[in-house]
Scaffold this active site. Sequence first.
Site, PDB file in Angstrom:
ATOM      1  N   ASP B  44       0.866  -1.145  -0.034  1.00  0.00           N
ATOM      2  CA  ASP B  44       0.104  -0.029   0.134  1.00  0.00           C
ATOM      3  C   ASP B  44       0.941   1.472  -0.086  1.00  0.00           C
ATOM      4  OD1 ASP B  44      -2.198  -1.516   0.071  1.00  0.00           O
ATOM      5  OD2 ASP B  44      -2.877  -0.927   2.113  1.00  0.00           O
ATOM      6  N   LYS B 101      -8.269   0.593  -5.226  1.00  0.00           N
ATOM      7  CA  LYS B 101      -9.549   0.204  -4.730  1.00  0.00           C
ATOM      8  C   LYS B 101     -10.775   0.837  -5.275  1.00  0.00           C
ATOM      9  CE  LYS B 101      -7.053  -1.101  -0.192  1.00  0.00           C
ATOM     10  NZ  LYS B 101      -7.043  -2.693  -0.281  1.00  0.00           N
ATOM     11  N   GLY B 173      -5.610  -2.795   8.800  1.00  0.00           N
ATOM     12  CA  GLY B 173      -5.369  -1.529   9.600  1.00  0.00           C
ATOM     13  C   GLY B 173      -4.996  -2.024  10.881  1.00  0.00           C
ATOM     14  N   ARG B 185      -6.444 -20.703   6.549  1.00  0.00           N
ATOM     15  CA  ARG B 185      -6.549 -21.918   7.265  1.00  0.00           C
ATOM     16  C   ARG B 185      -7.702 -22.657   6.882  1.00  0.00           C
ATOM     17  NH1 ARG B 185      -3.068 -24.622  10.381  1.00  0.00           N
ATOM     18  NH2 ARG B 185      -1.387 -23.560  11.472  1.00  0.00           N
ATOM     19  N   GLY B 234      -3.264  -7.344   8.146  1.00  0.00           N
ATOM     20  CA  GLY B 234      -2.556  -7.344   9.390  1.00  0.00           C
ATOM     21  C   GLY B 234      -1.170  -7.863   9.242  1.00  0.00           C
ATOM     22  N   GLY B 255      -0.116  -3.854   3.837  1.00  0.00           N
ATOM     23  CA  GLY B 255      -1.095  -2.474   3.958  1.00  0.00           C
ATOM     24  C   GLY B 255      -0.249  -1.621   4.805  1.00  0.00           C
ATOM     25  N   SER B 256      -0.949  -1.382   6.097  1.00  0.00           N
ATOM     26  CA  SER B 256      -0.233  -0.356   6.973  1.00  0.00           C
ATOM     27  C   SER B 256       1.228  -0.952   7.303  1.00  0.00           C
ATOM     28  CB  SER B 256      -1.250  -0.131   7.899  1.00  0.00           C
ATOM     29  OG  SER B 256      -2.540  -0.442   7.429  1.00  0.00           O
TER      30      SER B 256
END
Lengths: 201, 312
Positions: B44, B101, B173, B185, B234, B255-256
């Site tokens: 990101d 996005k 996030g 999983r 995450g 991402g973050s």
Amino acid sequence: MSTSDNKITIGVLAVQGAFIEHEHMLQSLGVDCIEIRKPEQLDQIDGIVLPGGESTVQGQLLRKLHMLSPLRKMIQNGLPVLATCAGLILLSEEIDNGEPAHLATLPVTVKRNAYGRQLGSFCTTSDLPQISGFPMVFIRAPYIASTQESVKVLGTVDGHVIAVQYKHQIGLSFHPELTDDTRIHQYFVEMVRGTAKSNIA
Amino acid sequence: MIFTHNMIPAAANTGTGKDYIMKQTQYELNKGLAQMLKGGVIMDVTTPEQAKIAEAAGACAVMALERIPADIRAAGGVSRMSDPKMIKGIQEAVSIPVMAKCRIGHFVEAQILQAIEIDYIDESEVLSPADDVYHIDKTEFKVPFVCGARDLGEALRRINEGAAMIRTKGEPGTGDVVQAVRHMRKMNSQIRKIVSMQKDELFEEAKQLQVPYELVLYVHENGKLPVVNFAAGGVATPADAALMMQLGAEGVFVGSGIFKSGDPAKRASAIVQAVTNYTDATLIAELSEDLGEAMVGINPNEIKIIMEERGQ
């Protein structure tokens, strides 16, 4: 290196990109493959496939994982190479936008993203020497902008060079590994067998 | 038709003759681009400068957005597609594919992204959904889509709508990988279950998953999704990325985790190398040294907006 002349092992550079597709194709031809992620793995191979993916990523990983110069040396010393799309960019002596070259063993100038963004990706069918009507898949593909005289042009599409051979190095803009047509891989395997034989002799 | 292997009757299964073949070919090209991204990290970025850092660190693609998920979460309110000008700035800054996005169900945002020749559209739960019932009919687009999924049913429904790539939803996030692990999983255990079924049991399984029989049959015969499957949500460390790869992800979205950390370039490069050599613990140990501050992260139990529940 292999000890018998028909038992060969082909390495598939597996730092990033569509390497499994090449392995499946080679395995369907009865060839043993290993994934190459470390320099020591290079000792075990008779030929190498440089797959599609992102050349910027693959080029950096070749450097960070200390494979760039050993692999370059091996190719200069005759290791057969089949390079598709990003692999062709890795192999080229020059990249037309001035980016630093990577392995730089194939005397051509390559143009990255030559057909534009993903909307410019396309399929077509074209001829190569002794391989007629080969299905060609171009995904954000490069083409070869210019070649030195010693390089043999194997194919063109819309006036642009998309397949070349220089000694034991084959460079393609497109992705034979995304089709069911094994003829190019077959040709490469025969080339590796030939080289492996002469290495032993 | 050029692509003879791997043909599935999902997406573009409408129309006849030339139109059908063109749509099917485009879909195969779009799945092909996702195949080229495999083994890579999609990052990101919010500015051209960040995009350049990401490319230099080895990102195989960047996701252009105005605010990264952690900030979207902090800001609250309605979150929409980014300004096309900002996205264009990032397209000009890098040579790797650029994704962006759009909101779930917002097909006009998707049309806009296609008009500016984005390489991949993420129909994303990170933004506020525009439609609480329908996803975009992605078969009507030439540009490829990636969609999030928490389980096999969601993944196959998105593929049936024309998604050319799937990612886990995770909980964006948060810097907490627990949801991505759960989703990966779950998807893989459902795939294993279908592989081990008798063929005549697949009809009922299709009914339970609310997906076409042909897609379930594909999973049964191939033991995988018909498209590439990345991990997302995450991922904050090289170990997180390698964990997702060992659990069966074909690549990773971060991402973050990168630009919320102390040393983005170093962390990004370490994550890229960890994804390539995801089983080499010695190397990952080296890569994990001195990365500076990781994003602080927040525990999903402490948050009010659960993004993963958006769009099922």
